[in-house]
Design an enzyme around this catalytic site. Sequence first.
Site, PDB file in Angstrom:
ATOM      1  N   LYS A   5       0.795  -1.482  -0.221  1.00 19.83           N
ATOM      2  CA  LYS A   5       0.223   0.039  -0.092  1.00 19.83           C
ATOM      3  C   LYS A   5       0.890   1.843  -0.188  1.00 19.83           C
ATOM      4  O   LYS A   5       1.005   1.938  -0.614  1.00 19.83           O
ATOM      5  CB  LYS A   5      -0.782   0.047   1.164  1.00 19.83           C
ATOM      6  CG  LYS A   5      -0.154  -0.254   2.926  1.00 19.83           C
ATOM      7  CD  LYS A   5      -0.970  -0.376   3.772  1.00 19.83           C
ATOM      8  CE  LYS A   5      -1.161  -1.609   4.140  1.00 19.83           C
ATOM      9  NZ  LYS A   5      -0.621  -2.134   4.606  1.00 19.83           N
ATOM     10  N   GLU A  29      -4.702  -5.136  -5.563  1.00 21.43           N
ATOM     11  CA  GLU A  29      -6.141  -5.561  -4.432  1.00 21.43           C
ATOM     12  C   GLU A  29      -6.174  -5.320  -3.519  1.00 21.43           C
ATOM     13  O   GLU A  29      -7.066  -5.353  -2.394  1.00 21.43           O
ATOM     14  CB  GLU A  29      -7.127  -6.372  -5.659  1.00 21.43           C
ATOM     15  CG  GLU A  29      -8.573  -6.952  -5.416  1.00 21.43           C
ATOM     16  CD  GLU A  29      -9.301  -5.626  -4.915  1.00 21.43           C
ATOM     17  OE1 GLU A  29      -9.956  -5.309  -3.790  1.00 21.43           O
ATOM     18  OE2 GLU A  29     -10.191  -5.795  -6.832  1.00 21.43           O
ATOM     19  N   VAL A  32      -5.858  -2.547  -0.580  1.00 21.40           N
ATOM     20  CA  VAL A  32      -6.503  -2.045   0.075  1.00 21.40           C
ATOM     21  C   VAL A  32      -7.543  -3.028   0.824  1.00 21.40           C
ATOM     22  O   VAL A  32      -8.564  -3.689   0.354  1.00 21.40           O
ATOM     23  CB  VAL A  32      -6.951  -1.338  -0.148  1.00 21.40           C
ATOM     24  CG1 VAL A  32      -8.600  -0.052   0.492  1.00 21.40           C
ATOM     25  CG2 VAL A  32      -6.073   0.019  -1.395  1.00 21.40           C
ATOM     26  N   ILE A  36     -11.225  -7.883   1.064  1.00 22.61           N
ATOM     27  CA  ILE A  36     -12.499  -7.415   0.497  1.00 22.61           C
ATOM     28  C   ILE A  36     -12.163  -6.867  -0.441  1.00 22.61           C
ATOM     29  O   ILE A  36     -10.883  -5.771  -0.934  1.00 22.61           O
ATOM     30  CB  ILE A  36     -13.144  -6.122   1.332  1.00 22.61           C
ATOM     31  CG1 ILE A  36     -13.221  -5.754   2.953  1.00 22.61           C
ATOM     32  CG2 ILE A  36     -13.821  -5.523   1.109  1.00 22.61           C
ATOM     33  CD1 ILE A  36     -13.144  -5.320   3.685  1.00 22.61           C
ATOM     34  N   GLY A  87      -0.903 -11.814  16.946  1.00 23.20           N
ATOM     35  CA  GLY A  87      -0.335 -11.014  15.983  1.00 23.20           C
ATOM     36  C   GLY A  87      -0.890 -10.491  15.017  1.00 23.20           C
ATOM     37  O   GLY A  87      -0.739  -9.858  14.075  1.00 23.20           O
ATOM     38  N   GLU A  90       2.115  -5.472  14.532  1.00 17.88           N
ATOM     39  CA  GLU A  90       3.760  -5.375  14.233  1.00 17.88           C
ATOM     40  C   GLU A  90       3.954  -4.962  15.460  1.00 17.88           C
ATOM     41  O   GLU A  90       3.586  -4.106  16.200  1.00 17.88           O
ATOM     42  CB  GLU A  90       3.808  -4.699  13.249  1.00 17.88           C
ATOM     43  CG  GLU A  90       3.048  -5.717  11.524  1.00 17.88           C
ATOM     44  CD  GLU A  90       3.889  -4.414  10.781  1.00 17.88           C
ATOM     45  OE1 GLU A  90       4.988  -3.596  10.682  1.00 17.88           O
ATOM     46  OE2 GLU A  90       3.047  -5.116   9.735  1.00 17.88           O
ATOM     47  N   ASP A 101      -1.250   4.162   7.733  1.00 21.43           N
ATOM     48  CA  ASP A 101      -1.948   2.988   7.309  1.00 21.43           C
ATOM     49  C   ASP A 101      -3.527   2.491   6.239  1.00 21.43           C
ATOM     50  O   ASP A 101      -2.591   3.014   5.162  1.00 21.43           O
ATOM     51  CB  ASP A 101      -1.776   1.471   8.083  1.00 21.43           C
ATOM     52  CG  ASP A 101      -2.207   0.523   7.548  1.00 21.43           C
ATOM     53  OD1 ASP A 101      -1.614  -0.229   6.532  1.00 21.43           O
ATOM     54  OD2 ASP A 101      -3.487   0.544   7.237  1.00 21.43           O
ATOM     55  N   LYS A 105      -3.848   3.955   2.396  1.00 21.33           N
ATOM     56  CA  LYS A 105      -5.183   3.299   1.550  1.00 21.33           C
ATOM     57  C   LYS A 105      -6.233   4.026   1.441  1.00 21.33           C
ATOM     58  O   LYS A 105      -7.037   3.904   0.441  1.00 21.33           O
ATOM     59  CB  LYS A 105      -6.091   2.493   2.490  1.00 21.33           C
ATOM     60  CG  LYS A 105      -4.355   0.475   3.184  1.00 21.33           C
ATOM     61  CD  LYS A 105      -5.741   0.105   4.458  1.00 21.33           C
ATOM     62  CE  LYS A 105      -4.279  -0.597   4.348  1.00 21.33           C
ATOM     63  NZ  LYS A 105      -5.188  -1.611   5.813  1.00 21.33           N
ATOM     64  N   GLY A 202      -4.126 -10.907   6.659  1.00 18.19           N
ATOM     65  CA  GLY A 202      -4.229 -12.288   6.712  1.00 18.19           C
ATOM     66  C   GLY A 202      -3.561 -13.354   5.607  1.00 18.19           C
ATOM     67  O   GLY A 202      -4.174 -12.313   4.635  1.00 18.19           O
TER      68      GLY A 202
END
Length: 292
Positions: A5, A29, A32, A36, A87, A90, A101, A105, A202
């Site tokens: 990103k 894809e 972001v 989804i 997890g 970070e 972050d 996006k 994930g």
Amino acid sequence: MTANKGLVATAGTELDRLAELYGGALTYEAAVAGGIPIIRTINEGLAPDRIRRVSGILNGTSNYILTAIDQEGLSFDAALKEAQAKGFAEANPIKDVIGIDAAYKLIILTKLIFHRTLSLAQLAPTGIDHLSPRLFAAAKEWGLKIKLLASTWESRGQLNYQVAPVALNPSHPLYQVDGVTNAVVIDSDLVGTSTYLGPGAGGKATANSVLADLASLSRGEQLTGSSACLRIENGRPLTKQRYLVVNPTGLPTGLQFSDRHATSALTPALTPTDLQRLRATNPGLETLALGE
């Protein structure tokens, strides 16, 4: 094709130019909202439509922390440690908790939809690390939930944008989005309001988005946005907005409140100038925009 990103947000224009120069296509894809398919939804499902506003919970780490504070009564530090232990955060979560972050996006979505390139400095995100326990307690007392929202919207031919924590009313479509889940709400002319939610991170979710890009490239598809180019405004709401306000010494002076408790209140609609005056005359006042 990339899931990075930061790369797309800061160098996307140059990457687009290089892709066009060499007859390729830039796909992202997975950059972001994780699993989804929001990029594909905008490019394909809403291609005939005109999007007016996008607002989303785009950072799972921050959303997990805010949910843990709200539901478990944890402090910010304890919620962050829990997110790291599971997890979800970070070892160095600074970009998540200060809003960078989510801002990356939103920069990507703004360019895709409105064809305007924003810098991180222009966006000036506000994160969740500065929120006090008093604000969380007041939000809970009012039945509100604090969420880190990233929004970009059109108003009178101008582009507005914001990344900041907001206190959501139970009627808001993102009120029930908890934990590491991401969600995006799109307002458009033909479809109206549509909501998309799923895992924001994930391995499997990211892999699915990467493979979806590969499938599109194998079919020779060129993905481009279709909305108009807008003038850039100052990144803050142009209209009046209500706020949750907290003052450790009691209700703030200078306003008439229809909704109030001992040390907190929901303000009437205020302009940014009104809010600035209220802060100036009430030392120690803390405020949070109300998303209704």
